[in-house]
Scaffold this motif. Structure first.
Motif, PDB file in Angstrom:
ATOM      1  N   ALA A   2       0.839  -1.198   0.000  1.00 63.14           N
ATOM      2  CA  ALA A   2       0.000   0.000   0.000  1.00 63.14           C
ATOM      3  C   ALA A   2       0.873   1.247   0.000  1.00 63.14           C
ATOM      4  N   GLY A   3       0.494   2.218  -0.804  1.00 64.47           N
ATOM      5  CA  GLY A   3       1.220   3.472  -0.850  1.00 64.47           C
ATOM      6  C   GLY A   3       2.310   3.515  -1.904  1.00 64.47           C
ATOM      7  N   ILE A   4       2.734   2.387  -2.437  1.00 68.56           N
ATOM      8  CA  ILE A   4       3.756   2.369  -3.476  1.00 68.56           C
ATOM      9  C   ILE A   4       3.038   2.410  -4.824  1.00 68.56           C
ATOM     10  N   PRO A   5       3.340   3.420  -5.649  1.00 65.67           N
ATOM     11  CA  PRO A   5       2.633   3.518  -6.922  1.00 65.67           C
ATOM     12  C   PRO A   5       2.824   2.285  -7.802  1.00 65.67           C
ATOM     13  N   ARG A   6       1.721   1.825  -8.350  1.00 65.43           N
ATOM     14  CA  ARG A   6       1.704   0.688  -9.266  1.00 65.43           C
ATOM     15  C   ARG A   6       1.694   1.240 -10.689  1.00 65.43           C
ATOM     16  N   ILE A   7       2.451   0.614 -11.549  1.00 67.06           N
ATOM     17  CA  ILE A   7       2.549   1.031 -12.941  1.00 67.06           C
ATOM     18  C   ILE A   7       2.058  -0.113 -13.817  1.00 67.06           C
ATOM     19  N   LYS A   8       0.902   0.080 -14.435  1.00 66.78           N
ATOM     20  CA  LYS A   8       0.385  -0.922 -15.359  1.00 66.78           C
ATOM     21  C   LYS A   8       0.781  -0.485 -16.759  1.00 66.78           C
ATOM     22  N   VAL A   9       1.506  -1.355 -17.456  1.00 68.94           N
ATOM     23  CA  VAL A   9       1.938  -1.073 -18.820  1.00 68.94           C
ATOM     24  C   VAL A   9       1.186  -2.026 -19.740  1.00 68.94           C
ATOM     25  N   THR A  14       2.379  -5.406 -14.872  1.00 62.82           N
ATOM     26  CA  THR A  14       2.230  -4.434 -13.800  1.00 62.82           C
ATOM     27  C   THR A  14       3.484  -4.460 -12.935  1.00 62.82           C
ATOM     28  N   TYR A  15       3.964  -3.286 -12.582  1.00 65.19           N
ATOM     29  CA  TYR A  15       5.214  -3.138 -11.842  1.00 65.19           C
ATOM     30  C   TYR A  15       4.994  -2.124 -10.726  1.00 65.19           C
ATOM     31  N   PHE A  16       5.965  -1.981  -9.852  1.00 66.61           N
ATOM     32  CA  PHE A  16       5.885  -1.005  -8.772  1.00 66.61           C
ATOM     33  C   PHE A  16       7.033  -0.016  -8.868  1.00 66.61           C
ATOM     34  N   TYR A  17       6.723   1.255  -8.625  1.00 69.09           N
ATOM     35  CA  TYR A  17       7.736   2.304  -8.593  1.00 69.09           C
ATOM     36  C   TYR A  17       8.503   2.156  -7.289  1.00 69.09           C
ATOM     37  N   GLU A  18       9.798   1.949  -7.399  1.00 69.60           N
ATOM     38  CA  GLU A  18      10.615   1.720  -6.211  1.00 69.60           C
ATOM     39  C   GLU A  18      11.645   2.822  -6.005  1.00 69.60           C
ATOM     40  N   HIS A  19      11.225   4.049  -6.237  1.00 67.99           N
ATOM     41  CA  HIS A  19      12.027   5.244  -5.968  1.00 67.99           C
ATOM     42  C   HIS A  19      13.198   5.428  -6.920  1.00 67.99           C
ATOM     43  N   GLU A  20      13.061   4.922  -8.159  1.00 67.21           N
ATOM     44  CA  GLU A  20      14.054   5.230  -9.172  1.00 67.21           C
ATOM     45  C   GLU A  20      13.917   6.709  -9.537  1.00 67.21           C
ATOM     46  N   PHE A  21      14.888   7.245 -10.255  1.00 65.63           N
ATOM     47  CA  PHE A  21      14.858   8.658 -10.621  1.00 65.63           C
ATOM     48  C   PHE A  21      13.638   8.998 -11.459  1.00 65.63           C
ATOM     49  N   SER A  22      13.340   8.163 -12.450  1.00 64.65           N
ATOM     50  CA  SER A  22      12.248   8.477 -13.366  1.00 64.65           C
ATOM     51  C   SER A  22      11.441   7.225 -13.701  1.00 64.65           C
ATOM     52  N   ILE A  51      -2.867   6.747 -19.566  1.00 60.61           N
ATOM     53  CA  ILE A  51      -4.278   6.379 -19.640  1.00 60.61           C
ATOM     54  C   ILE A  51      -5.000   6.727 -18.346  1.00 60.61           C
ATOM     55  N   ASP A  52      -4.327   6.525 -17.222  1.00 58.61           N
ATOM     56  CA  ASP A  52      -4.950   6.789 -15.929  1.00 58.61           C
ATOM     57  C   ASP A  52      -3.872   7.127 -14.912  1.00 58.61           C
ATOM     58  N   THR A  79       0.654   8.686  -8.366  1.00 57.27           N
ATOM     59  CA  THR A  79      -0.400   7.751  -7.962  1.00 57.27           C
ATOM     60  C   THR A  79      -0.192   6.477  -8.775  1.00 57.27           C
ATOM     61  N   HIS A  80      -1.065   5.504  -8.597  1.00 60.04           N
ATOM     62  CA  HIS A  80      -1.062   4.354  -9.493  1.00 60.04           C
ATOM     63  C   HIS A  80      -1.319   4.891 -10.892  1.00 60.04           C
ATOM     64  N   ILE A  81      -0.604   4.360 -11.878  1.00 57.54           N
ATOM     65  CA  ILE A  81      -0.787   4.835 -13.249  1.00 57.54           C
ATOM     66  C   ILE A  81      -0.963   3.659 -14.209  1.00 57.54           C
ATOM     67  N   GLU A  82      -1.555   3.975 -15.346  1.00 60.54           N
ATOM     68  CA  GLU A  82      -1.645   3.052 -16.462  1.00 60.54           C
ATOM     69  C   GLU A  82      -1.103   3.785 -17.681  1.00 60.54           C
ATOM     70  N   ILE A  83      -0.190   3.129 -18.402  1.00 64.09           N
ATOM     71  CA  ILE A  83       0.402   3.743 -19.572  1.00 64.09           C
ATOM     72  C   ILE A  83       0.369   2.767 -20.743  1.00 64.09           C
ATOM     73  N   GLU A  84       0.519   3.327 -21.930  1.00 63.60           N
ATOM     74  CA  GLU A  84       0.630   2.509 -23.133  1.00 63.60           C
ATOM     75  C   GLU A  84       1.821   2.993 -23.928  1.00 63.60           C
ATOM     76  N   ILE A  85       2.725   2.069 -24.221  1.00 65.10           N
ATOM     77  CA  ILE A  85       3.902   2.383 -25.042  1.00 65.10           C
ATOM     78  C   ILE A  85       3.467   2.274 -26.499  1.00 65.10           C
ATOM     79  N   PRO A  86       3.740   3.314 -27.310  1.00 64.48           N
ATOM     80  CA  PRO A  86       3.319   3.253 -28.713  1.00 64.48           C
ATOM     81  C   PRO A  86       3.991   2.092 -29.442  1.00 64.48           C
TER      82      PRO A  86
END
Length: 88
Positions: A2-9, A14-22, A51-52, A79-86
């Motif tokens: 909880a509290g760690i942003p989730r990245i759905k690609v 689905t991955y978690f942001y673990e305090h990388e630079f970007s 996307i979200d 926040t939790h995000i959803e992205i799409e790579i072209p």
């Protein structure tokens, strides 16, 4: 996690942001084939569709983006995000 942003690609997982630079660094650490070139917000090669969710800047971008797109080298998830790579 909880509290760690989730990245759905879309099409990758689905991955978690673990305090990388970007966001780009997070994608790379999870072996997602994310495009990039300059890493400085100049070329736009790393743009993806947001996307979200919300992101926050980690560096300024000089590339003009259409509505709904972000540069993965210039932001990190807020926040939790959803992205799409072209597709190429």
């Amino acid at each position: 996690m909880a509290g760690i942003p989730r990245i759905k690609v879309y099409n990758y997982g689905t991955y978690f942001y673990e305090h990388e630079f970007s966001l780009l660094d997070t994608l790379e650490s999870n072996e997602v084939p994310a495009p990039f070139n300059c890493r400085g917000g100049y070329c736009g090669c790393c743009r993806v569709r947001l996307i979200d969710g919300e992101v926050e800047p980690v560096q300024d971008s000089l590339f003009d983006l259409p509505e709904g797109e972000i540069l993965t080298c210039c932001c990190k998830p807020k926040t939790h995000i959803e992205i799409e790579i072209p597709s190429e």
